[in-house]
Design an enzyme around this catalytic site. Structure first.
Site, PDB file in Angstrom:
ATOM      1  N   CYS A 301       0.814  -1.227   0.000  1.00 30.91           N
ATOM      2  CA  CYS A 301       0.000   0.000   0.000  1.00 30.91           C
ATOM      3  C   CYS A 301       0.845   1.273   0.000  1.00 30.91           C
ATOM      4  O   CYS A 301       0.644   2.162  -0.838  1.00 30.91           O
ATOM      5  CB  CYS A 301      -0.964  -0.021   1.175  1.00 30.91           C
ATOM      6  SG  CYS A 301      -0.189   0.045   2.815  1.00 30.91           S
ATOM      7  N   HIS A 349      -2.608   1.222   6.774  1.00 26.99           N
ATOM      8  CA  HIS A 349      -2.958   1.098   5.353  1.00 26.99           C
ATOM      9  C   HIS A 349      -3.206   2.478   4.772  1.00 26.99           C
ATOM     10  O   HIS A 349      -3.624   3.407   5.484  1.00 26.99           O
ATOM     11  CB  HIS A 349      -4.208   0.227   5.176  1.00 26.99           C
ATOM     12  CG  HIS A 349      -4.475  -0.139   3.739  1.00 26.99           C
ATOM     13  ND1 HIS A 349      -3.718  -1.063   3.055  1.00 26.99           N
ATOM     14  CD2 HIS A 349      -5.399   0.323   2.852  1.00 26.99           C
ATOM     15  CE1 HIS A 349      -4.175  -1.179   1.821  1.00 26.99           C
ATOM     16  NE2 HIS A 349      -5.181  -0.338   1.674  1.00 26.99           N
ATOM     17  N   HIS A 361      -5.800   1.615  -4.469  1.00 17.53           N
ATOM     18  CA  HIS A 361      -4.885   1.123  -3.433  1.00 17.53           C
ATOM     19  C   HIS A 361      -4.469  -0.313  -3.727  1.00 17.53           C
ATOM     20  O   HIS A 361      -5.062  -1.005  -4.555  1.00 17.53           O
ATOM     21  CB  HIS A 361      -5.529   1.220  -2.046  1.00 17.53           C
ATOM     22  CG  HIS A 361      -6.644   0.240  -1.807  1.00 17.53           C
ATOM     23  ND1 HIS A 361      -6.857  -0.368  -0.597  1.00 17.53           N
ATOM     24  CD2 HIS A 361      -7.619  -0.238  -2.632  1.00 17.53           C
ATOM     25  CE1 HIS A 361      -7.903  -1.176  -0.663  1.00 17.53           C
ATOM     26  NE2 HIS A 361      -8.380  -1.108  -1.886  1.00 17.53           N
TER      27      HIS A 361
END
Length: 386
Positions: A301, A349, A361
């Protein structure tokens, strides 16, 4: 006289004994059955519980991945620093040896010639006074050079000793960061193995139910994204109308990202960079998530967000924990394309806001870079780089 005692009748004794025996035997039988019975099996977890457990394991793996990324970055920097220190030590050791040789040369020359500074008697014995002064000047120069050689050697020795100590400490730090890197890597692998093991025990029907639950979650997340998109559109229209009302007659109201009344301060340059970052991220859609990767073939990420903004000319740190400290904090309602959206309480994240409540993402291991609702997971906050 002996006291009279009332004797128990044989009949009453005969009646009670079988009753007690029966009760005792019954209790023993029940206890025996209880002891022999297998322990009650725990109820099978529901698919919602399984989904939550899998999500938790993937989140823990994500957290461990960011720890790995941080340790890897520190290790890389420390290895480079130690390499520079060792090179510096080697060069300074060479200079120290040269200074030592120079000092030895002076000592050897003085030993061979027995040279010493001329005294007053030499002046009286000299044929010409000028000869004495020439000798004195020569010896003064030699003495100055010899003193300089001693000073150079002392300086080089002190500095070399200091650099060797710094290199030694650097090697110790490098060993520690490498150990942390190894631990973080093992933690990621362990969490992923647990998630895979849990999923492997599911039947095909279980997997179908799990997929149905996930579809419902995504539909709800998309509904929230659509609601946010409508709210953002309404806010943008309100700002446009307010700007038009405040603008002098005959002039057009300023429009565009970050320019409307009540919007977060921005600039055309920032919006251009954000557009480049988002375009880069979208171009990576379909590439696999690989923990610890930052492109070009795969990403995790924070690796994706770092690479995307690098393509726009902005350098972001490697981890989510550092990226969240850059730029300007904005509300979810004020999010603009290119902004960084962070998730979970531990900020493990991150994704790139794509507009209309959506983001690009790299989700998790086994998945690919994709575009989906920011409400697919708990939102922590939004940051605007540049």
């Amino acid at each position: 006289m002996a006291p009279h005692r009332k004797s128990r009748s044989a009949g009453s004794m005969g009646m009670r004994t079988p009753a007690l025996a029966t009760a005792a035997l019954t209790s023993v039988a029940l206890l025996s059955q209880t002891a022999d019975a297998a322990p009650a099996a725990e109820p099978n977890p529901s698919m919602e519980e399984v989904r939550k457990k899998v999500d938790d394991l993937y989140q823990q793996a994500g957290t461990a991945t960011e720890k790995y990324n941080a340790a890897k970055e520190r290790t890389t920097k420390q290895r480079k620093r130690v390499g520079g220190l060792l090179d510096d030590v080697a060069k300074r050791t060479e200079k120290l040896n040269s200074a030592r040789e120079a000092l030895g040369t002076f000592a050897a020359a003085q030993y061979r010639t027995g040279a010493s500074a001329p005294d007053t008697a030499s002046l009286l014995l000299a044929d010409e006074p000028q000869d004495y002064f020439d000798q004195t000047q020569l010896m003064n120069r030699l003495t100055a050079r010899q003193k300089q050689a001693v000073d150079d050697y002392a300086t080089q020795r002190a500095v070399t000793t200091q650099k060797r100590q710094e290199a030694s400490e650097g090697l110790e730090t490098l060993t520690a960061t490498q150990s942390t890197l190894k631990t973080s890597k093992a933690d990621v692998q362990r969490k992923l193995a647990e998630a895979r093991a849990l999923l492997s025990r599911l039947t095909s029907q279980d997997r179908a139910r799990l997929a149905a639950i996930e579809r419902e979650r995504q539909q709800e997340a998309r509904r929230k994204a659509d609601e946010l998109a409508r709210q953002q559109a309404a806010d943008a229209e309100r700002r446009r109308q307010e700007a038009a009302a405040q603008a002098p007659r005959g002039t057009g109201a300023a429009t565009g990202p970050g320019t409307g009344t009540g919007s977060v301060p921005g600039s055309v340059a920032t919006a251009t960079k954000a557009a480049k970052a988002l375009a880069f991220a979208r171009a990576q859609i379909g590439k696999p998530y690989v923990w610890g990767a930052s492109g070009p073939g795969s990403y995790d990420c924070s690796g994706l967000t770092q690479a995307a903004w690098k393509a726009a000319g902005v350098t972001l740190p490697r981890t989510t924990w550092d990226q969240v400290e850059t730029g300007t904090t904005v509300s979810v309602e004020s999010a603009q394309p290119g902004d960084l959206v962070f998730f979970y309480d531990d900020i493990s994240h991150v994704g790139i806001y794509a507009g209309d409540g959506m983001m690009v993402h790299a989700p998790r291991p086994g998945a690919y870079v994709r575009e989906e609702s920011i409400f697919s997971m708990p939102v922590h906050g939004v940051e605007r780089p540049a």
